[in-house]
Each structure stands twice: as C-alpha cells, then as structure tokens.
Design a protein around this motif. Structure first.
Motif, mmCIF file in Angstrom:
data_model
loop_
_atom_site.group_PDB
_atom_site.id
_atom_site.type_symbol
_atom_site.label_atom_id
_atom_site.label_comp_id
_atom_site.label_asym_id
_atom_site.label_seq_id
_atom_site.Cartn_x
_atom_site.Cartn_y
_atom_site.Cartn_z
ATOM 1 N N ARG A 221 8.424 -5.356 3.921
ATOM 2 C CA ARG A 221 8.131 -3.993 4.373
ATOM 3 C C ARG A 221 9.329 -3.343 5.056
ATOM 4 N N ARG A 231 7.216 -5.658 -3.493
ATOM 5 C CA ARG A 231 6.637 -5.730 -2.157
ATOM 6 C C ARG A 231 5.134 -5.986 -2.223
ATOM 7 N N GLU A 235 3.268 -9.289 -0.642
ATOM 8 C CA GLU A 235 2.264 -9.102 0.403
ATOM 9 C C GLU A 235 0.875 -9.510 -0.073
ATOM 10 N N SER A 244 -0.767 -6.232 8.131
ATOM 11 C CA SER A 244 0.303 -5.277 8.383
ATOM 12 C C SER A 244 -0.235 -3.947 8.870
#
Length: 478
Positions: A221, A231, A235, A244
């Motif tokens: 991030r 990403r 994640e 997050s």
C-alpha cells in the motif's frame, strides 16, 4: 447472509491469487532485501579477512600500517561486533515493530556503512581499542537487520510464495560473505591496501541505502511502483484488506509478551533456531581448525576453499527454494508438511554427515572438506523450514519473534567457540574433537525433533491482541 459473505470473500481471494502477476514489485523488494543482507554480511565479515593483512609483518606494502596485536587482542577485536549485536537483539525487534522494517533496515545498513568506511581511520586514531568501539556500534546498529527483513516480508510475501521470497532474501548472507572473501585478497594487495576492504564494503552499504530509499517500501500500500493488480493480489492473499481499513496498525499493536512466551509453537521455533545456530556456526568456524590440526590441511589460508562452504550454502539454498516452490504449487505437500520436511533435510542430513566427518581417516583430508561443504550446503534447506515460520505464526509480530529467538541463537554461536576452547585442549587429538561433533549431532537432532512434533504453521490467536481483547469484552459484557 454471513455464509454468502464468506463464500464471496473466498471467491474474491481465489480470483486475486489466480490473477497475480508472476513477477512484480514484491520480487524487487525481495531482491533489494537480498542486496541489503549481502552488504550487511560484507560489513560483518570484512574484518575477519582484513585482519590477516592488518597483522601481516611480511607485507610488501609499506604505505599502510601493520599492527602487532596478540591473539587475545585479535579475539577481542573480532568478537566486539557480536557483543553489540547480541545486546540489541530484542530491542532491535521492537524498534522494527515500532518504526517499521524499511526505516530500521535503512538505518542498520546505512549507519553500518559509514562506520565501516571509518574503520581504517579509527585504527590509526585509537588502535585496537577504537576498532572495538566501532565494531561494537556496528553490531549494535545491525541487530535490527533480521527483524526488519521479517516484518517487511510479512507484508509483501503471499503465503504461496513465502518460501521462495524468504530464501531469496536470506541467501544474501552467503552471497555477501562469498563476495567479500573472494575479493579481499585482491583488494589487500592493490595499491589501496587493506583499507580498501572497508571502503568497498562500506561504500556498497551507502549505495544500497540510496537504492532502498528510492525503491523500498514498507508494504504494498505504501509502494509507488506497484500496480493495483499486484497490490490486490498480495493483500487478498494475506487477508489484510479489512485490517488496512481499521485504525490499528501492526506498529500500534501492544506486544502480547505473555502469550508469546506461553506459546508452544513459538518455543519449538525458538529452540530450533538456537540448535541450528549451535550446529551451523560450530561447523563453519571450528571445523576448519579441526581439519587444519588433525589433517594438516589449512583451508582457511585458501580463499577458494574458505568461500566454498558459503557458496555451497547459497547454491543449495536456491535449489531447495525452487524445489519447494514446485512441490507447493503442485500441492504435493501441505505448507505445514513442507516446512517440516525441508527443516528435517536442513538439520538431520548435516547431522548424519557430521558423524562420519568425526571418524574420517587422517589421510583423507579431501573427504573431510567435501563432507563439511555438503553439510553446510544442505543446511540451507532450513530457509524454507523454520526461517519462514516467523511470518506464519504471527505476521504482525514477526520482527519481535525474530528478535527474541535471534537473541538466544546469537548467544549459542558465541558460546560454541568457548566450549571448543574448554573441551579441545589438544587440537591434534581427534577424540577430543569428537565430543564437539557429538554436541552438534545432539543439537540438530533435538532442535528438529521439537520443530516437527510441536511446531506449526497456523497464525496464532495472539497475532491480533486488540481484536482478541475486543472479542473477550463482548463475550463477558464488561
């Protein structure tokens, strides 16, 4: 409704994993950590090779000073790094947890680079006492290297790729050692003399720091280079999307000390790491003396033979890494089985090779060197064994776990040579050396036995202490 949400989440995660790019920024991060570890170990081991030239009374280069140090003084100089390194292990893990792996890794390698460059001047200013102070500070700063690497990998390495990415990073230790041992002789005899060994290894640390500052990132991030697709893949695979979005970050989580120290899988990991260090560093630092004194073959004076065990460890490590990745991708083994199988290869096969090493005929010095090299090479299988386990037990506290276990493991590597000094009173007596071999065999056997019986790969409940405490409050109504 909850069931549908769970099904949808699993489907989303699976799709993200399948859509993940084969090569991406996560590999760049791992390569940068690999280089950082390489440079860190160049700075760590440079003195052990440079000190030979520093104390060479027969040097043909009069432009650089030679030092008439006793063996006791030499030992103090060489050990000074490890005292600072040892004392800062647990605090180093906490600092990496608090300030992040990127900052602490930058600090560790960058400051280490400046101290390394200053070492030749320090020797001229304050002789061996000043060098000891510089090396102590260097070890003090670099204690956070391992924990920093672990916490960064915990946020960058998807579970399916942890083995290969962790192995790539930690292979930097051997790569850096091979490089500095291979070039130190050339540098010492160049017109710049032995100080160039420190200038090169320190300069590499400064250059790496700028690279890390530009391209390194704490997490996907925070990376400016990563694509949204990669990403999301990382994640989703790590199941951190919901975390997050919360107000709690790993840096703000209170460390669950009691839960950690009462965790059976953690203690299995801790003892395994200590057992590995005892065996590995005894093999690496003491067995060359055994081969020299018992077989009259000095492999430490030969740059090629000295670097051979490190090179074997590097090559074998990459081979095991590739094999482990293939087996996991084809789902031949579960993650838990894979970790324990490769850890067994990395500790029990060297254990088995150590036994005949203790009984090799005095006329078979080459066989002893081969057995030593194979033992240290196969040792590298632990990189996809217990070395990955920190991230698996607790992604949020991987740095803290590494700091704790490396404290004990570093102590083991410091005690090992002292035990050899007490037991081996006659370095030419193979019977006394066999006692050392037996301690290594026992260490490897017990360490891996505990790992395969009590270790595990499931994320521990104390990985998220805030959420755990919130659930407890809800249940009790307090």
């Amino acid at each position: 409704m909850a069931s549908k949400d769970i099904t949808a989440a699993i489907a989303t995660k699976t799709a993200a994993e399948n859509d993940g790019p084969r090569v991406g920024v996560r590999h760049l991060q791992s390569f940068l950590i690999f280089l950082g570890f390489s440079v860190g170990f160049m700075q760590r081991t440079n003195l052990s090779v440079a000190i030979v030239a520093m104390m060479d009374r027969n040097s043909t280069n009069p432009d650089f000073p030679e030092y008439d140090w006793s063996e006791q003084t030499k030992s103090l100089v060489l050990s000074s790094y490890f005292w600072g390194y040892f004392l800062m292990q647990i605090p180093g893990g906490q600092l990496a947890q608090r300030f992040g792996g990127k900052i602490m890794l930058l600090f560790s390698v960058g400051i280490g680079g400046f101290l390394t460059i200053f070492t030749p001047f320090g020797a001229q200013l304050g002789d061996w006492q000043f060098i000891c102070a510089l090396r102590f500070l260097q070890g003090f700063c670099q204690a956070a290297v391992y924990p920093s690497g672990q916490i960064i990998l915990a946020r960058w390495a998807p579970p399916a790729e942890r083995g290969i990415l962790v192995t790539l990073c930690f292979s930097g230790m051997q790569f850096g050692t091979v490089i500095i041992m291979s070039i130190s002789g050339i540098l010492a005899t160049s017109k710049f003399g032995w100080p160039s060994i420190f200038y090169v290894s320190g300069g590499c640390g400064i250059i790496w720091s700028f690279m890390w500052l530009l391209w390194g990132a704490e997490s996907p991030r925070q990376s400016k280079l990563i694509t949204p697709k990669e990403r999301n893949y990382i994640e989703s695979a790590l199941e951190v999307l919901s975390k997050s979005e919360s107000n709690t970050t790993p840096a703000k989580l209170p460390t669950p000390w009691l839960s950690i120290f009462t965790s059976v899988p953690f203690w299995a990991l801790n003892i395994t790491h200590c057992a590995y260090n005892w065996g590995y560093w005894t093999l690496l630092t003491q067995i060359p003396s055994y081969i020299k004194n018992v077989f009259n073959k000095n492999i430490q004076s030969n740059a090629l033979l000295s670097a051979l065990p490190y090179a074997a460890n590097l090559v074998f490590g990459l081979c095991f890494c590739a094999l482990g990745q293939v087996l996991l991708s084809k789902k031949v083994f579960s993650t838990n089985a894979s970790r324990k199988i490769f850890n067994t290869i990395g500790m029990w096969i060297p254990m088995a090779a150590t036994i005949p090493l203790a009984f090799v005929d005095a006329n078979s010095s080459d066989l002893a060197v081969i057995l030593l090299t194979l033992s240290l090479g196969i040792n590298s299988a632990v990189f996809i064994g217990f070395f990955v386990n920190y991230i698996e037990l607790s992604p949020n506290f991987a740095a803290t776990l590494m700091g704790i276990t490396n404290f004990g493991a570093t102590l083991m590597s410091m005690i090992g040579p002292l035990v050899v000094g007490v037991v081996v009173t006659d370095t030419t007596n193979p019977n006394q050396w066999r006692i050392i071999f037996y301690t290594m065999v026992f260490s490897y056997f017990i360490g891996n036995l505990l790992f395969i019986t009590l270790g595990g790969t499931k994320v521990q409940p104390w990985n998220e202490p805030v959420k755990r405490n919130a659930n407890r409050v809800q249940q009790t109504g307090e």
